[in-house]
Write a protein that holds these residues in place. Structure first.
Motif, PDB file in Angstrom:
ATOM      1  N   ARG A  72       8.917  19.537  59.608  1.00 36.70           N
ATOM      2  CA  ARG A  72       9.841  19.955  58.546  1.00 36.70           C
ATOM      3  C   ARG A  72      10.315  18.755  57.725  1.00 36.70           C
ATOM      4  O   ARG A  72      10.456  18.839  56.499  1.00 36.70           O
ATOM      5  N   THR A  73      10.586  17.636  58.413  1.00 32.41           N
ATOM      6  CA  THR A  73      11.074  16.442  57.721  1.00 32.41           C
ATOM      7  C   THR A  73      10.008  15.879  56.782  1.00 32.41           C
ATOM      8  O   THR A  73      10.304  15.511  55.635  1.00 32.41           O
ATOM      9  N   ILE A  74       8.782  15.839  57.286  1.00 32.24           N
ATOM     10  CA  ILE A  74       7.683  15.316  56.447  1.00 32.24           C
ATOM     11  C   ILE A  74       7.526  16.179  55.195  1.00 32.24           C
ATOM     12  O   ILE A  74       7.406  15.674  54.085  1.00 32.24           O
ATOM     13  N   LYS A  75       7.536  17.491  55.371  1.00 32.82           N
ATOM     14  CA  LYS A  75       7.409  18.387  54.223  1.00 32.82           C
ATOM     15  C   LYS A  75       8.538  18.165  53.218  1.00 32.82           C
ATOM     16  O   LYS A  75       8.314  18.121  52.002  1.00 32.82           O
ATOM     17  N   ALA A  76       9.764  18.024  53.725  1.00 27.13           N
ATOM     18  CA  ALA A  76      10.911  17.834  52.831  1.00 27.13           C
ATOM     19  C   ALA A  76      10.810  16.514  52.089  1.00 27.13           C
ATOM     20  O   ALA A  76      11.056  16.442  50.870  1.00 27.13           O
ATOM     21  N   GLU A  77      10.434  15.448  52.804  1.00 25.75           N
ATOM     22  CA  GLU A  77      10.342  14.137  52.164  1.00 25.75           C
ATOM     23  C   GLU A  77       9.261  14.087  51.100  1.00 25.75           C
ATOM     24  O   GLU A  77       9.410  13.411  50.071  1.00 25.75           O
ATOM     25  N   LEU A  78       8.172  14.825  51.340  1.00 25.52           N
ATOM     26  CA  LEU A  78       7.045  14.776  50.411  1.00 25.52           C
ATOM     27  C   LEU A  78       7.089  15.893  49.374  1.00 25.52           C
ATOM     28  O   LEU A  78       6.124  16.115  48.644  1.00 25.52           O
ATOM     29  N   ASN A  79       8.223  16.612  49.370  1.00 16.96           N
ATOM     30  CA  ASN A  79       8.417  17.669  48.369  1.00 16.96           C
ATOM     31  C   ASN A  79       7.379  18.782  48.510  1.00 16.96           C
ATOM     32  O   ASN A  79       6.945  19.376  47.520  1.00 16.96           O
ATOM     33  N   ILE A  80       6.982  19.035  49.739  1.00 14.87           N
ATOM     34  CA  ILE A  80       6.025  20.116  50.030  1.00 14.87           C
ATOM     35  C   ILE A  80       6.816  21.349  50.442  1.00 14.87           C
ATOM     36  O   ILE A  80       7.798  21.257  51.191  1.00 14.87           O
ATOM     37  N   SER A  81       6.432  22.516  49.985  1.00 11.59           N
ATOM     38  CA  SER A  81       7.141  23.750  50.306  1.00 11.59           C
ATOM     39  C   SER A  81       7.214  23.943  51.813  1.00 11.59           C
ATOM     40  O   SER A  81       6.209  23.757  52.520  1.00 11.59           O
ATOM     41  N   PRO A  82       8.395  24.331  52.338  1.00 10.85           N
ATOM     42  CA  PRO A  82       8.533  24.548  53.782  1.00 10.85           C
ATOM     43  C   PRO A  82       7.558  25.597  54.316  1.00 10.85           C
ATOM     44  O   PRO A  82       7.168  25.556  55.486  1.00 10.85           O
ATOM     45  N   SER A  83       7.149  26.535  53.467  1.00  7.49           N
ATOM     46  CA  SER A  83       6.265  27.606  53.938  1.00  7.49           C
ATOM     47  C   SER A  83       4.788  27.237  53.850  1.00  7.49           C
ATOM     48  O   SER A  83       3.921  28.025  54.258  1.00  7.49           O
ATOM     49  N   ALA A  84       4.466  26.033  53.299  1.00  2.79           N
ATOM     50  CA  ALA A  84       3.060  25.626  53.154  1.00  2.79           C
ATOM     51  C   ALA A  84       2.405  25.510  54.527  1.00  2.79           C
ATOM     52  O   ALA A  84       2.905  24.820  55.417  1.00  2.79           O
ATOM     53  N   ARG A  85       1.271  26.189  54.701  1.00  5.91           N
ATOM     54  CA  ARG A  85       0.587  26.201  56.001  1.00  5.91           C
ATOM     55  C   ARG A  85      -0.326  24.981  56.120  1.00  5.91           C
ATOM     56  O   ARG A  85      -1.531  25.047  55.885  1.00  5.91           O
ATOM     57  N   MET A  86       0.243  23.880  56.498  1.00 10.79           N
ATOM     58  CA  MET A  86      -0.535  22.654  56.686  1.00 10.79           C
ATOM     59  C   MET A  86      -1.110  22.637  58.099  1.00 10.79           C
ATOM     60  O   MET A  86      -0.491  23.139  59.037  1.00 10.79           O
ATOM     61  N   ASP A  87      -2.269  22.051  58.240  1.00  9.81           N
ATOM     62  CA  ASP A  87      -2.830  21.852  59.582  1.00  9.81           C
ATOM     63  C   ASP A  87      -2.107  20.677  60.235  1.00  9.81           C
ATOM     64  O   ASP A  87      -1.535  19.823  59.561  1.00  9.81           O
ATOM     65  N   MET A  88      -2.147  20.631  61.554  1.00  7.37           N
ATOM     66  CA  MET A  88      -1.453  19.566  62.275  1.00  7.37           C
ATOM     67  C   MET A  88      -2.378  18.989  63.345  1.00  7.37           C
ATOM     68  O   MET A  88      -3.048  19.726  64.079  1.00  7.37           O
ATOM     69  N   LEU A  89      -2.410  17.676  63.409  1.00  6.81           N
ATOM     70  CA  LEU A  89      -3.130  16.954  64.462  1.00  6.81           C
ATOM     71  C   LEU A  89      -2.100  16.252  65.338  1.00  6.81           C
ATOM     72  O   LEU A  89      -1.124  15.716  64.828  1.00  6.81           O
ATOM     73  N   ILE A  90      -2.318  16.280  66.635  1.00 11.00           N
ATOM     74  CA  ILE A  90      -1.405  15.552  67.530  1.00 11.00           C
ATOM     75  C   ILE A  90      -2.244  14.642  68.419  1.00 11.00           C
ATOM     76  O   ILE A  90      -3.073  15.117  69.208  1.00 11.00           O
TER      77      ILE A  90
END
Length: 883
Positions: A737-755
């Motif tokens: 959530r923090t990364i999305k907010a900092e980068l001005n990406i919509s909270p609902s954007a379905r980004m893939d995640m790698l861990i």
């Protein structure tokens, strides 16, 4: 079940009115002295019958109510006694003002008719303060309401007076007291409010009798020189020691005054010579008694000067006499000089009139004989919280003077003493005597009444029926705790200690909790003259009682004053709404009957987490309440309800509710369990909203939460491992959530995640909770592994050694973002330059108020942090563009 079981919005006025009526009509808080359970008792500090609820009362009532409701939950037999104080001086003033509007005074009515008029006033207006106590939700036993002038209290007062008199602990004599010219009555030392005032030292020359010179005295009250009977010097003062035993002549009066020697005189203060006026200064009174000086009282009881002051001054007020005396001294060449001098001036605590030291015949309690036992009782038998007040308590007892208990008013407990007109015998008895021992029936009762605080000093045992041997007295005395403000530590607390030990042979309370002062948001004392008073009744009408109670509780840190603002109360009104909406959501997802039980040891991680946090809340609530750490009680509830239950748990179970089957069954039972216990735990602080929610919960047999026990502990649910695991999952969600907010990406954007996982254990944890992370972080696919590689155009964060990676391609227009950040950086740079310019301006830093300077410093720190973040983001996007 439907959320319609609760209205859409929480409307506190209707809810509070219904529950107050229910509890009082059903005598829910009326205990049976013969019932089981360890006794727990509190006597309410009786508010003045003339009073209106203020924030100090609101805080006091809230804290007492928390303790009483909590102790009922713990199975104790709780008695909380309500009542009011007759407030002798204040009540008489109120009724006399009423009479004045009718063109009458109390003497026009006579004593008997005036007392009838006061009782009528009490019947009409005396319940106002008690109705406001009700409004606060105080769970007192209204069937045992007491008044310091009721028949039972009157009987107790007479018995105490008579017994103390017979023991030689009450006596009558001529003594210097504090006199209020407005109220026409004596005041005890602690009924005098001292405040600093700008005054002057007047240096007056007293000629030596032999004509060889003069002694100069310095005084703040030159008009009292008319009552001087000596001049004192320190025998170790080489300037004046040789004059001891000689005489000076009192200017204007030509009375011969002896020069006395006493080490009490401060060599360095003023001139080193002290005028001694035994009738009009407390310290001079002691000097007068010590040296056998004449006592000349030049004041009338209305504060004007009498004939002993001389024909030129008789009938004048003190300020008028001062002007005339100074003029005469100046004309006679006796006034040496006048210097400005700040000093403390005593005022009547009721009407604020300047108090006059005044010699008169009064009744006294020998406090010096009662004080040692009261001091020894703390902390041996009674503990004071915070402990810092013990030093103050001891200091007052160590320096105590006998208590003047007679008041020259009509409203109050009339002193049970009669004088024989024929032989002069003084008869002190519980009942009016028919005849004197000499046979005379010409007996006259003392005109004075007792100080209001005399009856209040008996409150812990007189309210329980003493001197009768009642069930209440046997069961509930000594009381468990006294909750009070520091301002009546001497007026009331110490005196109750003395009387309890003297007449019950036990301390009146085991604990004393001294609560702080409620100030305004800037830390200033609330006062009508300042215009910064926050009216608790207005706040209840506007935001609801629970909002006010929770606000006061959340700031009630031991030993620290409360800075209160309306905005804070409004903020906790939002907390009420949060609770209400959470309850409505829960009801929408719960069946109409109790959910089917599940094995709590086998539930999913997020259920184990909330159950473990609930156990922590139970433990912290119990420990903080019993330790009088009220702010911790409120803050722990706020964190659990708002942050953990509402913001996390209710979101975590939404997929479960949609999944059906065992997952839904599990979620329903845990939700039902947590909501129930959460309401019971919160109930002592917020009784109304919790009662309303509780009453509509499914599967509840007892619909009155006020009678529910404290939730049973489930030690098997306290799971530190589950809490740590859940915290890791939560941190991943927060990181996304923090990364999305900092980068001005919509909270609902379905980004893939790698861990890039740090261990196999972490991989198993994330794998088991993938669905939760996808739902709450709004992400698409999740790839786990120790060798996961991050694309060049990506953003990352680290959670407990695990790298969270979000590929940015397709989600960020890097060129647009770089341009946008360029503009933001420019704006922040401009603002930062302006603020730092101010702070470099030495004139601004030196002259501006400290809070303004600090505000600018905080602003500079904030802008610097923003600039650092923006520059990092800009570099990240530029690197992505290069990739």
């Amino acid at each position: 079940m439907s959320e319609n079981a609760l209205p859409k919005g929480y409307e506190p006025q209707d809810v509070e009115s219904r529950w107050r009526s229910h509890w009082e009509e059903n005598k829910v808080f009326t205990p049976d002295p013969q019932a089981d359970g360890e006794p727990f008792s509190i006597v309410i500090p009786p508010p003045n019958v003339t009073g209106a609820l203020h924030m100090g009362h609101a805080l006091n009532l809230t804290l007492q109510d928390i303790l009483c409701r909590y102790q009922r939950q713990r199975g104790k037999n709780v008695l909380w006694v309500p009542g009011t104080d007759h407030a002798g001086i204040a009540t008489q003033n109120v009724v006399e003002r009423q009479l004045a509007k009718e063109g009458k005074g109390r003497h026009d009515l006579g004593r008997e008719k005036f007392i009838e008029r006061v009782w009528e006033w009490r019947e009409d207006y005396g319940n106002r303060i008690l109705n406001q106590v009700r409004k606060m939700g105080a769970s007192v036993d209204w069937t045992r309401e007491r008044f310091t002038m009721d028949e039972g209290l009157s009987r107790a007062v007479r018995k105490v007076f008579v017994e103390l008199y017979r023991q030689g602990l009450i006596y009558k004599g001529d003594y210097i007291i504090n006199w209020c010219p407005r109220c026409h009555t004596a005041l005890a030392d602690d009924e005098v409010d001292h405040s600093p005032e700008k005054g002057a030292l007047h240096y007056i020359k007293y000629p030596l009798e032999d004509g060889s010179g003069y002694l100069t005295v310095a005084t703040t009250r030159p008009e009292t020189m008319l009552a001087d009977t000596a001049v004192a010097v320190n025998p170790e003062d080489e300037r004046f020691a040789h004059l001891i035993g000689q005489h000076v002549v009192l200017p204007l009066v030509n009375r011969k005054l002896r020069i006395i020697g006493d080490k009490y005189v401060e060599v360095e203060f003023g001139t080193g010579c002290l005028k001694v006026t035994p009738a009009h200064d407390h310290n001079d009174w002691e000097l007068g008694r010590k040296h056998g000086l004449e006592i000349i009282n030049i004041l009338n009881d209305d504060g004007t000067l009498n004939e002993l002051a001389g024909a030129n001054y008789a009938g004048l007020t003190c300020p008028e006499a001062r002007v005339k005396v100074l003029a005469a001294l100046r004309e006679g060449g006796f006034l040496d000089r006048i210097e400005e001098h700040d000093h403390n001036v005593g005022h009547c605590y009721r009407c604020k009139t300047v108090v006059e030291p005044y010699v008169s015949t009064q009744w006294f309690v020998a406090m010096t004989r009662l004080a040692p036992r009261a001091k020894a009782a703390v902390p041996e038998l009674t503990q004071i919280f915070p402990e810092t007040w013990i030093k103050t308590y001891n200091h007052w007892l160590d320096n105590i003077r006998d208590w003047c208990i007679s008041r020259q008013i009509w409203w109050g407990h009339r002193i049970p003493a009669w004088t024989c007109a024929d032989c002069g015998e003084l008869i002190v008895d519980n009942e009016a005597p028919e005849a004197c021992s000499c046979g005379s029936t010409r007996l006259t009762q003392d005109e004075d009444v007792l100080d209001t605080w005399f009856s209040s000093a008996l409150w812990p045992f007189s309210t329980m029926g003493w001197p009768e041997k009642t069930q209440e007295l046997a069961r509930y005395y000594p009381t468990s705790v006294l909750v009070t403000g520091f301002d009546i530590l001497f007026f009331w607390v110490a005196r109750m200690m003395m009387m309890g030990l003297q007449f019950m042979d036990e301390v009146p309370f085991k604990h004393v909790y001294i609560h702080a002062l409620v100030r305004d948001e800037h830390g200033k004392k609330m006062s009508k003259s300042t215009g910064n008073v926050i009216d608790p009744v207005e706040m209840i009408d506007k935001y609801g009682c629970d909002s006010l109670r929770f606000t006061l509780t959340s700031f009630a840190a031991m030993g620290r004053d409360i800075k209160l603002s309306e905005a804070r109360i409004e903020g906790y009104r939002h907390f009420c709404n949060k609770i209400w909406n959470a309850a409505r959501f829960a009801l929408m997802n719960l069946p109409e009957t109790a959910p089917e039980p599940v094995d709590l040891s086998k539930v999913a991680l997020h259920h184990k987490w909330i159950l473990s946090r609930l156990e922590g809340l139970k433990q912290s609530t119990a420990a903080a309440t019993e330790g009088y750490q009220f702010n911790e009680v409120a803050q722990n509830h706020y964190k659990f309800i708002w942050n953990e239950f509402c913001d996390w748990y209710l979101e975590l179970i939404k997929p479960d509710m949609r999944a059906g089957g065992e997952r839904e069954k599990e979620a329903r039972f845990v939700l039902w369990t947590v909501l129930q216990e959460m309401m019971v735990l919160l109930h002592p602080v917020m009784p109304f909203i919790t009662a309303e929610v509780w009453a509509v919960l499914p599967g509840i047999e007892n619909r009155d939460i006020a009678t529910m026990p404290f939730p049973a502990m489930r030690p098997e649910c306290a799971d530190a491992s589950a809490e740590a695991s859940m915290e890791m999952v939560q941190n991943v969600i927060v990181a996304v959530r923090t990364i999305k907010a900092e980068l001005n990406i919509s909270p609902s954007a379905r980004m893939d995640m790698l861990i890039r996982t740090a261990s196999d254990e972490a991989a198993r944890l994330f794998d088991a909770n993938t669905e939760l992370m996808q739902f709450l972080a709004r992400i698409g696919s999740v790839t786990l592994g120790g060798d996961v590689q991050a694309p060049k155009a990506s953003a990352s964060a680290v959670v407990a050694g695990n790298e969270i990676i979000l590929p940015l391609s397709g989600h960020v227009n890097f060129e647009d973002e770089v341009a946008r950040l360029e503009k933001e950086i420019g704006k922040v740079e401009k603002d930062l330059k302006q603020v730092t310019g101010k702070l470099r301006n030495e004139s601004f830093v030196a002259k501006a108020p400290a809070e303004i300077v600090q505000k600018e410093k905080d602003r500079a720190t904030e802008l610097e942090a923003t600039m650092e973040t923006l520059l990092k983001l800009q570099k990240r996007f530029r690197d992505a563009m290069d990739a």
